[in-house]
Enzyme design. Structure first.
Site, PDB file in Angstrom:
ATOM      1  N   GLU A 140      -3.980   1.508  -2.883  1.00 31.24           N
ATOM      2  CA  GLU A 140      -4.067   2.881  -2.560  1.00 31.24           C
ATOM      3  C   GLU A 140      -3.364   3.794  -3.309  1.00 31.24           C
ATOM      4  O   GLU A 140      -2.725   4.827  -2.534  1.00 31.24           O
ATOM      5  CB  GLU A 140      -3.782   3.511  -0.954  1.00 31.24           C
ATOM      6  CG  GLU A 140      -4.842   4.235  -0.413  1.00 31.24           C
ATOM      7  CD  GLU A 140      -4.300   4.876   0.815  1.00 31.24           C
ATOM      8  OE1 GLU A 140      -5.255   5.705   2.207  1.00 31.24           O
ATOM      9  OE2 GLU A 140      -4.114   3.743   1.421  1.00 31.24           O
ATOM     10  N   ASP A 160       3.158   4.827   5.498  1.00 31.47           N
ATOM     11  CA  ASP A 160       2.675   4.495   6.451  1.00 31.47           C
ATOM     12  C   ASP A 160       2.698   3.094   6.283  1.00 31.47           C
ATOM     13  O   ASP A 160       2.735   1.818   7.191  1.00 31.47           O
ATOM     14  CB  ASP A 160       1.290   4.529   7.566  1.00 31.47           C
ATOM     15  CG  ASP A 160       0.564   4.826   5.938  1.00 31.47           C
ATOM     16  OD1 ASP A 160       0.187   4.470   5.120  1.00 31.47           O
ATOM     17  OD2 ASP A 160      -0.535   5.069   6.802  1.00 31.47           O
ATOM     18  N   HIS A 161       3.139   1.886   4.595  1.00 36.04           N
ATOM     19  CA  HIS A 161       2.852   0.517   5.039  1.00 36.04           C
ATOM     20  C   HIS A 161       4.311   0.301   4.236  1.00 36.04           C
ATOM     21  O   HIS A 161       5.016   0.751   4.388  1.00 36.04           O
ATOM     22  CB  HIS A 161       1.753  -0.081   4.074  1.00 36.04           C
ATOM     23  CG  HIS A 161       0.735  -0.171   4.668  1.00 36.04           C
ATOM     24  ND1 HIS A 161      -0.426  -0.664   5.320  1.00 36.04           N
ATOM     25  CD2 HIS A 161      -0.469   1.376   4.419  1.00 36.04           C
ATOM     26  CE1 HIS A 161      -1.678  -0.502   5.340  1.00 36.04           C
ATOM     27  NE2 HIS A 161      -1.895   1.250   5.097  1.00 36.04           N
ATOM     28  N   ASN A 194       1.107  -0.961  -0.353  1.00 28.91           N
ATOM     29  CA  ASN A 194       0.081   0.144  -0.050  1.00 28.91           C
ATOM     30  C   ASN A 194       1.078   1.588  -0.117  1.00 28.91           C
ATOM     31  O   ASN A 194       1.596   1.188   0.921  1.00 28.91           O
ATOM     32  CB  ASN A 194      -1.039  -0.216   1.522  1.00 28.91           C
ATOM     33  CG  ASN A 194      -2.153   0.991   1.624  1.00 28.91           C
ATOM     34  OD1 ASN A 194      -1.741   2.292   1.115  1.00 28.91           O
ATOM     35  ND2 ASN A 194      -3.147   0.841   1.879  1.00 28.91           N
ATOM     36  N   ASP A 203      -1.166  -6.351   6.510  1.00 30.45           N
ATOM     37  CA  ASP A 203      -0.988  -6.813   4.839  1.00 30.45           C
ATOM     38  C   ASP A 203      -0.698  -8.599   4.473  1.00 30.45           C
ATOM     39  O   ASP A 203       0.651  -8.348   5.247  1.00 30.45           O
ATOM     40  CB  ASP A 203       0.300  -5.229   4.111  1.00 30.45           C
ATOM     41  CG  ASP A 203      -0.476  -4.206   4.074  1.00 30.45           C
ATOM     42  OD1 ASP A 203      -0.814  -2.932   3.374  1.00 30.45           O
ATOM     43  OD2 ASP A 203       0.112  -3.390   5.640  1.00 30.45           O
ATOM     44  N   ASP A 256      -4.011  -4.514   1.571  1.00 31.53           N
ATOM     45  CA  ASP A 256      -4.059  -3.834   2.278  1.00 31.53           C
ATOM     46  C   ASP A 256      -5.359  -4.366   2.908  1.00 31.53           C
ATOM     47  O   ASP A 256      -6.292  -4.725   2.029  1.00 31.53           O
ATOM     48  CB  ASP A 256      -3.941  -2.870   2.393  1.00 31.53           C
ATOM     49  CG  ASP A 256      -3.896  -1.892   3.921  1.00 31.53           C
ATOM     50  OD1 ASP A 256      -4.901  -2.458   4.527  1.00 31.53           O
ATOM     51  OD2 ASP A 256      -4.247  -0.724   3.276  1.00 31.53           O
ATOM     52  N   ASN A 266      -6.625  -4.326   6.409  1.00 30.93           N
ATOM     53  CA  ASN A 266      -7.487  -3.572   7.496  1.00 30.93           C
ATOM     54  C   ASN A 266      -7.783  -4.540   8.272  1.00 30.93           C
ATOM     55  O   ASN A 266      -9.009  -4.189   8.571  1.00 30.93           O
ATOM     56  CB  ASN A 266      -8.115  -2.529   6.544  1.00 30.93           C
ATOM     57  CG  ASN A 266      -7.794  -1.176   6.051  1.00 30.93           C
ATOM     58  OD1 ASN A 266      -6.552  -1.187   6.678  1.00 30.93           O
ATOM     59  ND2 ASN A 266      -7.600  -0.792   5.088  1.00 30.93           N
TER      60      ASN A 266
END
Length: 258
Positions: A34, A249-250, A7, A220, A149, A151
């Site tokens: 994303e 941030d991933h 991501n 992930d 991802d 989530n």
């Protein structure tokens, strides 16, 4: 053969980092999530110069997924035919390999915001639709990899604070049950096939020194079908790109087959 998921939290911002990572880690397939850009803005030329074909399913400002591969991507499907959705979250394609074709399904799962919200209800509907889709895909393509991802932190060990965050978003029983539902279709969490360091995460909040303090989540994932499980030789999280200036941030997750 190596397949990765990442991501990137805006491909237009992170494109140089993705190209640098591919130069250092020439995986065979990379699923991106994303993207935050439309298909007409997708940087096909930049990836072609790096040796990758790409197919994308973009959306302005939000969402967006893509598949990159060093070989031709066939039978591309954009969106889940089992779930009507205005958001660009699913793309699938078939990739040739020496041992036979592999179906790669790349998803950007719904965040869900918080339990009890409309966005959480949408997440539950979306996950139900995904299970129906993956069941059908497995019937048609036994050699399948589901990346993205998710989530969802599937177990307590996938969260830096499992007790404090219990039943909050990414940690709810409902979300974890859906993750188990995917496994029940005949998929295996590749990362958990191997002994891994404790407190291993793939996402860290930008705030409150989340990465520096390792206050992270493992959300992930790469799931492999029974037909591929025996060929999985490694699965790792690459924390290095999270140390970049202006990182996603991933972090990428990488599986090795064969």
């Amino acid at each position: 053969m190596q397949i990765a998921t990442w991501n990137v939290n805006s491909l237009s911002v992170r494109l140089p980092q993705v190209l640098d990572w591919l130069a250092a880690n020439p995986v065979d397939v990379l699923g991106l999530q994303e993207l935050k850009l439309t298909d007409d803005k997708f940087p096909h030329d930049a990836f072609a110069a790096a040796g990758y074909q790409a197919v994308s399913f973009g959306q302005k400002t939000y969402n967006g997924v893509a598949l990159l591969a060093r070989s031709a991507i066939a039978d591309v499907v954009r969106a889940n035919p089992h779930f009507e959705d205005e958001q660009a979250r699913v793309i699938a394609g078939t990739i040739p390999s020496p041992a036979g074709d592999i179906r790669v399904v790349n998803c950007y799962f719904v965040n869900g915001q918080e339990p009890g919200s409309e966005k959480f209800a949408y997440k539950m509907r979306w996950l139900g639709g995904l299970e129906a889709y993956i069941k059908a895909e497995l019937a048609a393509h036994p050699r399948l990899v589901l990346v993205g991802d998710f989530n969802v932190a599937p177990e307590d060990r996938d969260s830096y604070d499992p007790d404090g965050l219990r039943e909050t978003i990414h940690h709810t029983t409902e979300e974890r049950n859906h993750f188990q539902g995917l496994l029940a279709l005949g998929l295996t969490d590749a990362y958990r096939m191997f002994e891994q360091p404790e407190k291993s995460y793939s996402w860290w909040d930008y705030r409150m020194l989340g990465f520096q303090k390792n206050r992270g989540l493992r959300i992930d994932h790469i799931l492999v079908s029974e037909a591929l499980k025996g060929s999985v030789s490694a699965c790792m999280i690459d924390r290095v790109p999270r140390k970049n200036k202006q990182p996603s941030d991933h972090a990428p997750v990488v599986i090795t087959l064969g």
